[in-house]
Design a protein around this motif. Structure first.
Motif, PDB file in Angstrom:
ATOM      1  N   LEU A  44      -0.585  -3.390  -0.913  1.00 52.60           N
ATOM      2  CA  LEU A  44      -1.197  -2.760  -0.447  1.00 52.60           C
ATOM      3  C   LEU A  44      -1.269  -3.119   1.439  1.00 52.60           C
ATOM      4  O   LEU A  44      -1.254  -2.501   2.124  1.00 52.60           O
ATOM      5  N   GLU A  45      -0.192  -4.450   1.297  1.00 51.29           N
ATOM      6  CA  GLU A  45       0.013  -5.694   2.414  1.00 51.29           C
ATOM      7  C   GLU A  45       1.204  -4.145   3.391  1.00 51.29           C
ATOM      8  O   GLU A  45       1.593  -4.149   4.186  1.00 51.29           O
ATOM      9  N   ARG A  46       2.165  -3.405   2.403  1.00 53.64           N
ATOM     10  CA  ARG A  46       3.711  -2.931   2.764  1.00 53.64           C
ATOM     11  C   ARG A  46       3.159  -2.197   3.253  1.00 53.64           C
ATOM     12  O   ARG A  46       3.402  -1.525   4.799  1.00 53.64           O
ATOM     13  N   PHE A  47       1.683  -0.674   2.987  1.00 56.75           N
ATOM     14  CA  PHE A  47       1.425   0.158   3.542  1.00 56.75           C
ATOM     15  C   PHE A  47       0.421   0.440   4.774  1.00 56.75           C
ATOM     16  O   PHE A  47      -0.590   1.230   5.317  1.00 56.75           O
ATOM     17  N   SER A  48      -0.410  -1.318   4.438  1.00 60.91           N
ATOM     18  CA  SER A  48      -1.743  -1.139   5.536  1.00 60.91           C
ATOM     19  C   SER A  48      -1.420  -0.736   6.657  1.00 60.91           C
ATOM     20  O   SER A  48       0.157  -0.828   6.922  1.00 60.91           O
ATOM     21  N   PHE A 115     -13.844   1.578   6.106  1.00 61.87           N
ATOM     22  CA  PHE A 115     -12.024   0.936   5.920  1.00 61.87           C
ATOM     23  C   PHE A 115     -11.116   1.730   6.217  1.00 61.87           C
ATOM     24  O   PHE A 115     -10.819   2.388   6.767  1.00 61.87           O
ATOM     25  N   ASP A 116     -10.795  -0.133   7.264  1.00 61.08           N
ATOM     26  CA  ASP A 116      -9.326   0.081   6.939  1.00 61.08           C
ATOM     27  C   ASP A 116      -8.117   0.722   6.451  1.00 61.08           C
ATOM     28  O   ASP A 116      -6.889   1.649   6.587  1.00 61.08           O
ATOM     29  N   VAL A 117      -8.196   0.936   5.127  1.00 66.36           N
ATOM     30  CA  VAL A 117      -7.071   0.828   3.999  1.00 66.36           C
ATOM     31  C   VAL A 117      -8.103   1.212   2.926  1.00 66.36           C
ATOM     32  O   VAL A 117      -8.905   0.382   2.583  1.00 66.36           O
ATOM     33  N   ALA A 118      -7.815   1.970   2.085  1.00 71.10           N
ATOM     34  CA  ALA A 118      -7.762   2.013   0.596  1.00 71.10           C
ATOM     35  C   ALA A 118      -6.906   2.656  -0.243  1.00 71.10           C
ATOM     36  O   ALA A 118      -6.033   3.232   0.368  1.00 71.10           O
ATOM     37  N   VAL A 119      -7.272   2.330  -1.175  1.00 69.87           N
ATOM     38  CA  VAL A 119      -6.119   1.535  -2.128  1.00 69.87           C
ATOM     39  C   VAL A 119      -6.547   2.542  -4.005  1.00 69.87           C
ATOM     40  O   VAL A 119      -7.753   2.446  -4.242  1.00 69.87           O
ATOM     41  N   LEU A 120      -5.925   3.174  -4.663  1.00 74.33           N
ATOM     42  CA  LEU A 120      -5.840   3.802  -6.128  1.00 74.33           C
ATOM     43  C   LEU A 120      -4.832   2.925  -6.724  1.00 74.33           C
ATOM     44  O   LEU A 120      -3.781   3.958  -6.877  1.00 74.33           O
ATOM     45  N   VAL A 151      -3.809   4.539   0.022  1.00 73.90           N
ATOM     46  CA  VAL A 151      -1.784   4.613  -1.153  1.00 73.90           C
ATOM     47  C   VAL A 151      -2.235   4.445  -2.071  1.00 73.90           C
ATOM     48  O   VAL A 151      -3.216   3.969  -2.815  1.00 73.90           O
ATOM     49  N   THR A 152      -1.472   4.671  -2.825  1.00 74.15           N
ATOM     50  CA  THR A 152      -1.872   4.513  -4.354  1.00 74.15           C
ATOM     51  C   THR A 152      -0.294   4.992  -4.930  1.00 74.15           C
ATOM     52  O   THR A 152       0.894   5.200  -4.676  1.00 74.15           O
ATOM     53  N   PHE A 153      -0.318   4.477  -6.182  1.00 71.70           N
ATOM     54  CA  PHE A 153       1.315   4.917  -7.215  1.00 71.70           C
ATOM     55  C   PHE A 153       1.500   5.541  -8.472  1.00 71.70           C
ATOM     56  O   PHE A 153      -0.421   5.676  -8.407  1.00 71.70           O
ATOM     57  N   PHE A 154       2.338   6.852  -8.111  1.00 68.39           N
ATOM     58  CA  PHE A 154       1.722   6.889  -9.775  1.00 68.39           C
ATOM     59  C   PHE A 154       3.100   7.620 -10.306  1.00 68.39           C
ATOM     60  O   PHE A 154       4.531   7.451  -9.877  1.00 68.39           O
TER      61      PHE A 154
END
Length: 253
Positions: A44-48, A115-120, A151-154
């Motif tokens: 989260l912090e890296r890609f915000s 929102f400024d950033v959203a994650v999954l 941002v997400t990962f998979f």
């Protein structure tokens, strides 16, 4: 419901069809030792983007990420469709807002939020239908401000995905042991797969044990298909980033 209660519930009717997500305490016990929660915070912090004050998590589950970050931002918001998971999340968080909703149908814009950033965090595997993926991409786009980031990962669909793979993983505490035996098989050329799990849950204090079978149907996603879906949703920049561990996907509005 603690793990002893899970054991009792399974043994009361051992042949009833169940899912892993039916038991939030089991989910939390297992994943708290299997998943690297601090790495999720780092992602989260890296890609915000710059000047982040508002964070949205799609598929927040039992709320481990929300609990870690809720003191660091002005607004932290979690969405999940599983009411039992959210009940456990409510016990963890103090400031974060929780909402029960299907993220293929809900966006922050529905509530006048942005929102400024959203994650999954890993939940793409649940999006097995192309239409659900497209709907989610649109909802993520609507939930962000201009310049906001999703941002997400998979684990991507590739020739490295082994059909018929086996896995055994055990986690334990002073009282409980949970062993998960899994076998996965690809069921389509588009990355759909079925995983059958056998959970062996033991309570060392009481000397009791339960065996629970579950079936999960998920999907490995092709990075190019993700890029197309999020670009079609209106994101200005999309990219899949390979490195150590799962592939990261970022989309900037």
């Amino acid at each position: 419901m603690n793990l002893s209660a899970v054991i009792d519930d399974v043994n009361e009717n051992p042949h009833r069809r169940r899912t892993f997500y039916e038991y939030p305490e089991l989910y939390e016990f297992y994943h708290s030792q299997v998943l690297d929660r601090e790495a999720q915070v780092g992602l989260l912090e890296r890609f915000s983007p710059e000047e982040v004050t508002r964070v949205l998590e799609f598929g927040c589950g039992t709320g481990p990420l929300l609990a870690r970050i809720e003191d660091d931002y002005d607004e932290v918001f979690g969405v999940d469709s599983n009411g039992s998971m959210l009940e456990l999340a409510e016990e963890k968080v103090e400031k974060a807002t929780l909402r029960r909703a299907d993220f293929t149908e809900w966006s922050a814009a529905d509530e006048g939020r942005v929102f400024d950033v959203a994650v999954l965090m890993g939940g793409l595997l649940h999006l097995t239908d192309d239409r659900d993926l497209e709907s989610f991409a649109e909802n993520a786009h609507e939930s962000l401000r201009d310049g906001g980031t999703f941002v997400t990962f998979f684990e991507p669909l590739s020739d490295d995905v082994e059909n018929g793979s086996w896995n055994v993983r055990t986690v334990e505490s002073d009282r409980y042991t949970v062993e998960r035996r899994s076998v996965s098989a690809l069921t389509s050329g588009e990355g759909h797969y079925t995983t059958t799990h056998l959970f062996v849950i033991a309570d060392e204090k009481r000397g009791t044990e339960a065996r629970m079978g579950t079936v999960f149907r998920g999907r490995f996603h092709d990075p190019e298909s993700l890029e197309r879906a999020f670009s079609a949703a209106g994101f200005e920049r999309v990219e899949a980033i390979d490195g150590e561990g799962p592939t990261v996907f970022r989309a900037v509005k």
